[in-house]
Design an enzyme around this catalytic site. Structure first.
Site, short mmCIF file in Angstrom:
data_model
loop_
_atom_site.label_atom_id
_atom_site.label_comp_id
_atom_site.label_asym_id
_atom_site.label_seq_id
_atom_site.Cartn_x
_atom_site.Cartn_y
_atom_site.Cartn_z
N SER A 68 0.80 -1.24 0.00
CA SER A 68 0.00 0.00 0.00
C SER A 68 0.82 1.28 0.00
CB SER A 68 -0.95 0.02 1.19
OG SER A 68 -2.00 -0.87 0.93
N LYS A 71 0.41 3.42 -2.92
CA LYS A 71 -0.78 4.29 -3.05
C LYS A 71 -0.42 5.78 -2.94
CE LYS A 71 -3.71 0.63 -1.11
NZ LYS A 71 -4.49 0.19 0.08
N TYR A 195 -3.81 -2.52 -10.15
CA TYR A 195 -3.70 -2.34 -8.70
C TYR A 195 -2.82 -3.43 -8.06
CZ TYR A 195 -5.09 -2.36 -3.79
OH TYR A 195 -5.06 -2.37 -2.42
N TYR A 247 -4.70 3.32 8.05
CA TYR A 247 -6.06 2.76 8.19
C TYR A 247 -6.62 3.11 9.57
CZ TYR A 247 -4.10 0.16 4.31
OH TYR A 247 -3.48 -0.18 3.16
N VAL A 265 1.15 -3.78 3.84
CA VAL A 265 1.12 -5.08 4.52
C VAL A 265 2.38 -5.90 4.31
CG1 VAL A 265 -1.37 -5.44 4.77
CG2 VAL A 265 -0.23 -6.16 2.69
N1 GLU Z 1 -2.36 -5.22 -1.97
C1 GLU Z 1 -2.87 -5.16 -0.62
C2 GLU Z 1 -4.36 -5.34 -0.64
O1 GLU Z 1 -4.99 -4.82 -1.48
C3 GLU Z 1 -2.48 -3.84 -0.02
C4 GLU Z 1 -2.93 -3.68 1.41
C5 GLU Z 1 -1.90 -2.98 2.28
O2 GLU Z 1 -0.72 -2.94 1.96
O3 GLU Z 1 -2.29 -2.46 3.33
O4 GLU Z 1 -4.94 -6.02 0.16
#
Ligand code: GLU
Length: 313
Positions: A68, A71, A195, A247, A265
């Site tokens: 993430s 992003k 994505y 988050y 993650v």
């Molecule tokens: N590719 C992971 C997902 O979509 C990213 C989530 C993350 O890194 O927090 O679940």
């Protein structure tokens, strides 16, 4: 050691050694099977200051799955492409929910809360994809990171992407659901494909800290001189990282670290000390909110020892 002129090299080295010795390592993400293979004993940290000096500790040169953290960079690209029009299809409020929550989407008519929860990041990816082919879009994202980090060795780990594609039913559900509200413009499998692949970009702490440096430096590279975004946009991206970057653990991160940060993650965190430095940490074990446990602890230590915080001096 003065708080304004800390011995950063020594500090990073000490923190890395302390983190490596700790036994509370959190749990490696398992819902993407490929990520479960990563050894939780790793710890890496890199800090780049505004003179372009890099200080590293531990496994700072080992690539890991940025997940993430990508992003932040897709958001930067999307804002560059469509500017404030982006905010028609994604909000700017912290979610207080899990990163892949579907409940909130129904309440909010398919418009995700912010660009960092999964639904929001997928909507941002869809925006970058519009008018292009998936392969072209992915190439653009990868080249952007290579340019920012000044390092062409950054790559996409196709095994991680395939692993997530095989198991990413929740993200597929989120995307289909947004599509039903007209928020997703492209075919669901195209948007999801891009994505999954940008989440699967592999970078080291050193590369990541370099790539984030423009956010610590009013939107421009402090040494190479080029402008990436305006200073206003850099401030706003930092604000979103602070409020939404972890988050439902964002409040805790702000309280403990006091710097904008974005987690993934894969166990990485990119943190920005505006006017001072860009910092990347990697410790694969996660806490209950899906954020790197020792990554957060290490940044808390750095903030404590330097006195850096966006909330005061
Ligand atoms: N590719 C992971 C997902 O979509 C990213 C989530 C993350 O890194 O927090 O679940």
């Amino acid at each position: 050691m003065s708080k304004t002129d800390p011995d950063l090299a020594k500090m990073i080295d000490e923190i890395a050694q302390e983190m490596r010795a700790r036994t509370d390592r959190g749990r490696v993400a398992s819902y993407i099977p490929e990520l479960e293979k990563v050894d939780p004993a790793h710890f890496g940290m890199a800090l780049v200051d505004l003179d372009g000096q890099v200080h590293v500790g531990g496994d700072a040169d080992l690539p890991f799955s940025i997940q993430s953290i990508s992003k932040v960079f897709t958001l930067t690209l999307a804002l560059g492409r469509v500017g404030d029009r982006l905010w028609r299809k994604v909000g700017r409020e912290p979610s207080g929910n899990k990163f892949n929550s579907i409940v909130q989407l129904e309440h909010e008519q398919g418009v995700p809360r912010n660009p960092f929860v999964n639904a929001g990041a997928i909507a941002v990816t869809d925006e970058i994809l519009s008018g292009r082919q998936p392969r072209e879009t992915l190439g653009e994202i990868l080249r952007f990171l290579q340019f920012l980090a000044d390092d062409e060795t950054i790559y996409i780990d196709h095994e991680v992407a395939a692993s997530e594609k095989r198991t990413g039913f929740r993200n597929a559900a989120l995307t289909n659901y947004m599509k039903s509200f007209g928020v997703i413009e492209n075919p669901v499998e195209y948007t999801l494909g891009v994505y999954f692949h940008h989440c699967a970009i592999a970078m080291s702490c050193r590369q990541l800290a370099n790539a984030g440096l423009f956010l610590a430096s009013d939107g421009r590279h402090p040494v190479r001189g080029h402008s990436v975004v305006s200073s206003e946009r850099a401030r706003r991206i930092n604000a979103l990282m602070m409020t939404c970057g972890h988050y439902d653990g964002s409040g805790e991160f702000a309280y403990r670290v006091g710097l904008p940060g974005k987690s993934g993650v894969g166990g990485g965190i990119l943190a920005i000390a505006p006017g001072r430095a860009s910092i990347a940490v990697w410790a694969p074990g996660l806490d209950e909110t899906g954020n790197s446990h020792l990554g957060r602890v290490a940044l808390e230590e750095l903030a404590k020892r330097t006195g850096w915080s966006v909330f005061g001096r």
